[in-house]
Motif scaffolding. Structure first.
Motif, mmCIF file in Angstrom:
data_model
loop_
_atom_site.group_PDB
_atom_site.id
_atom_site.type_symbol
_atom_site.label_atom_id
_atom_site.label_comp_id
_atom_site.label_asym_id
_atom_site.label_seq_id
_atom_site.Cartn_x
_atom_site.Cartn_y
_atom_site.Cartn_z
ATOM 1 N N PRO A 48 -12.569 42.927 0.107
ATOM 2 C CA PRO A 48 -12.898 42.590 -1.295
ATOM 3 C C PRO A 48 -12.148 41.347 -1.772
ATOM 4 O O PRO A 48 -11.081 41.027 -1.242
ATOM 5 C CB PRO A 48 -12.430 43.822 -2.075
ATOM 6 N N LYS A 92 1.793 53.733 5.212
ATOM 7 C CA LYS A 92 0.961 54.747 5.861
ATOM 8 C C LYS A 92 -0.475 54.252 5.977
ATOM 9 O O LYS A 92 -0.846 53.237 5.387
ATOM 10 C CB LYS A 92 1.003 56.030 5.025
ATOM 11 N N THR A 93 -1.277 55.009 6.675
ATOM 12 C CA THR A 93 -2.664 54.615 6.899
ATOM 13 C C THR A 93 -3.442 54.500 5.575
ATOM 14 O O THR A 93 -3.202 55.276 4.644
ATOM 15 C CB THR A 93 -3.305 55.610 7.909
ATOM 16 N N GLY A 94 -4.275 53.467 5.478
ATOM 17 C CA GLY A 94 -5.120 53.296 4.291
ATOM 18 C C GLY A 94 -4.392 52.813 3.057
ATOM 19 O O GLY A 94 -4.878 52.980 1.938
ATOM 20 N N THR A 116 -3.862 45.946 6.112
ATOM 21 C CA THR A 116 -4.753 44.987 6.773
ATOM 22 C C THR A 116 -5.466 44.133 5.729
ATOM 23 O O THR A 116 -5.549 42.908 5.864
ATOM 24 C CB THR A 116 -5.789 45.740 7.634
ATOM 25 N N ASN A 152 2.371 51.228 10.988
ATOM 26 C CA ASN A 152 2.309 52.455 10.190
ATOM 27 C C ASN A 152 3.659 53.163 10.187
ATOM 28 O O ASN A 152 3.874 54.074 9.409
ATOM 29 C CB ASN A 152 1.301 53.429 10.799
HETATM 30 N N1 LIG Z 1 -6.103 47.710 -3.248
HETATM 31 C C1 LIG Z 1 -7.282 47.857 -2.650
HETATM 32 N N2 LIG Z 1 -8.414 47.489 -3.260
HETATM 33 C C2 LIG Z 1 -9.619 47.638 -2.678
HETATM 34 N N3 LIG Z 1 -9.799 48.164 -1.459
HETATM 35 C C3 LIG Z 1 -8.700 48.563 -0.794
HETATM 36 C C4 LIG Z 1 -7.391 48.427 -1.353
HETATM 37 N N4 LIG Z 1 -6.499 48.921 -0.462
HETATM 38 C C5 LIG Z 1 -7.214 49.335 0.597
HETATM 39 N N5 LIG Z 1 -8.525 49.120 0.405
HETATM 40 C C6 LIG Z 1 -9.611 49.437 1.315
HETATM 41 O O1 LIG Z 1 -9.263 50.641 2.000
HETATM 42 C C7 LIG Z 1 -9.590 50.547 3.385
HETATM 43 C C8 LIG Z 1 -8.329 50.711 4.190
HETATM 44 O O2 LIG Z 1 -7.455 49.628 3.948
HETATM 45 P P1 LIG Z 1 -6.644 48.898 5.103
HETATM 46 O O3 LIG Z 1 -7.435 48.877 6.374
HETATM 47 O O4 LIG Z 1 -6.159 47.601 4.595
HETATM 48 O O5 LIG Z 1 -5.439 49.921 5.279
HETATM 49 P P2 LIG Z 1 -4.245 49.888 6.301
HETATM 50 O O6 LIG Z 1 -3.025 50.147 5.512
HETATM 51 O O7 LIG Z 1 -4.293 48.638 7.117
HETATM 52 O O8 LIG Z 1 -4.576 51.155 7.183
HETATM 53 P P3 LIG Z 1 -4.286 51.426 8.739
HETATM 54 O O9 LIG Z 1 -2.815 51.515 8.879
HETATM 55 O O10 LIG Z 1 -4.960 52.730 9.000
HETATM 56 O O11 LIG Z 1 -4.909 50.278 9.487
HETATM 57 C C9 LIG Z 1 -10.272 49.192 3.566
HETATM 58 O O12 LIG Z 1 -11.651 49.382 3.476
HETATM 59 C C10 LIG Z 1 -9.768 48.376 2.388
HETATM 60 O O13 LIG Z 1 -10.707 47.402 2.010
#
Ligand SMILES: Nc1ncnc2c1ncn2[C@@H]1O[C@H](COP(=O)(O)OP(=O)(O)OP(=O)(O)O)[C@@H](O)[C@H]1O
Length: 383
Positions: free
Chosen positions: A27, A61-63, A67, A180
């Motif tokens: 986004p 943590k995840t999500g 990324t 993570n």
């Molecule tokens: N602040 C935010 N606004 C909009 N979308 C978000 C936001 N944070 C996360 N997302 C969405 O949530 C999903 C997971 O985010 P992301 O892959 O960046 O997490 P991560 O911390 O890298 O997770 P992992 O450790 O599992 O890779 C993606 O689709 C991302 O676009």
């Protein structure tokens, strides 16, 4: 004759454009991550002054948006650099896809336009090629390369810290590591740690209200107007907040609830569909996990399921007897069963509980299933 796809396409959908709920979609706006993105930018701004930035590590943590925030910062830096006509490159590598130092360096060479094979060369040849590329760009301003290593813990666990050794000893390279786990540095030996002086940025889990903001923004892009009932987004957010503030899970719930509405040919997404979505996601997760287990482990699970359905108390001895029946002679040793039990417990499919049988009668391990019997049965018999 009408085409079968016309009929299906005509059915209508609650979705305007589902791709905005895809994990890979980045986004333009990431609510509640301004501080973290600014944190990255404060280190990377050095590159705009033609200085190689410090290495940065982001944890969470995840999500939690690690990324997404890193990719957002990469885009912004490239934009800022192009305005200044600086030679800055940012390269992203997901270490679950490139799990050795060789593969990562080869991938970097490829991304920078040099055709390096994924096997066959020596490591030294690949590393020299990589350094050559960086040097060959050295006219006028030096080229600064920022390498983003996502899920770096997997790479370090699999192949040691050689990648960090090589990158920290290559001029004009800065590393952004994403992990993570806070303790991933246990994989880094002191000879590398001395040159890897990273700055750390933490990504906390999202709270329910923050997830509401994130989902509202994404739903505006992906759903047709007025297709979500009022309780849908708060429910997805509350459920995901319980799952350690995981935005990916929140988005999965929202998308799956929308798909359920389409399946039911409903014009509205209701809160009940979110609850159904939760079960469906859980079901798919367990099914994926079980269908990818080794065959003997599946037989052990089948034995646990049989004993659970017979309402038996499951001791390891009883489990081994039932397992022998299930696997019809093709068995592993009794000792090996204990490894399987440990692995299944780590995956959260079963749990074990040690009980004392009273004085002089020792202690016994009792095994119990942690997932729904029906889901397990479906998964085991669909293989
Ligand atoms: N602040 C935010 N606004 C909009 N979308 C978000 C936001 N944070 C996360 N997302 C969405 O949530 C999903 C997971 O985010 P992301 O892959 O960046 O997490 P991560 O911390 O890298 O997770 P992992 O450790 O599992 O890779 C993606 O689709 C991302 O676009």
């Amino acid at each position: 004759m009408t085409n079968i796809f016309d009929n299906l396409a005509d059915k209508g959908s609650v979705f305007k454009d589902k791709q905005y709920l895809d994990h890979r979609f980045l986004p333009d706006n990431l609510p509640h991550r301004k501080d973290q993105i600014t944190g990255i930018a404060k280190y990377w701004i050095e590159a705009l002054n033609n200085v190689t930035p410090s290495d940065v590590t982001i944890y969470g943590k995840t999500g939690t948006g690690k990324t997404a925030a890193a990719k957002f910062a990469m885009k912004q830096l490239e934009e800022a650099a192009s305005n200044k006509e600086l030679r800055i490159r940012t390269e992203y590598i997901r270490c679950t896809d490139y799990t050795t130092e060789y593969q990562v360096i080869a991938k970097l060479c490829q991304q920078m336009g040099r055709d390096v094979p994924y096997r066959g060369w020596t490591k030294a040849e690949v590393v020299n090629t990589f350094r050559d590329i960086l040097k060959s760009n050295l006219y006028g301003n030096k080229m600064i390369l920022i390498v983003v290593l996502d899920e770096i813990d997997i790479l370090l666990k699999n192949d040691g810290d050689g990648i960090l050794y090589t990158l920290t000893r290559t001029d004009n390279v800065s590393i952004l590591s994403i992990s993570n786990y806070v303790d991933f540095k246990k994989f880094i030996k002191s000879r590398v740690m001395s040159s890897f002086r990273d700055r750390e940025i933490v990504f906390p889990p999202y709270g329910a209200q923050q997830l509401v903001d994130i989902l509202e923004e994404r739903s505006r892009l992906s759903f047709n107007p007025e297709t979500l009932t009022n309780d849908v987004i708060p429910l997805c957010a509350a459920m995901a907040a319980k799952e350690e503030g995981d935005a990916r899970y929140a988005l999965d719930l929202l998308r799956t609830a929308g798909e359920i509405a389409d399946e039911k040919e409903s014009k509205l997404v209701h809160g009940d569909y979110v609850r159904e979505a939760k079960d469906k996601i859980e079901h798919n997760k367990i099914t994926d996990l079980i269908t990818t287990l080794p065959a003997q482990q599946q037989r052990v699970l089948e034995a646990i399921l049989n004993l659970t359905q017979e309402k038996e108390e499951i001791t390891s001895g009883k489990l081994y007897d039932t397992y022998k029946e299930v696997s019809k002679g093709d068995t592993v040793s009794y000792r090996r069963i204990f490894d399987f039990i440990n692995e299944l417990e780590m995956l959260g499919i079963i749990s074990t509980n040690t009980i004392s049988r009273g004085r002089g009668r020792g202690r016994t391990n009792i095994i119990s299933l942690q997932c729904d019997n029906d889901i397990l049965e479906d998964a085991l018999y669909s293989i």
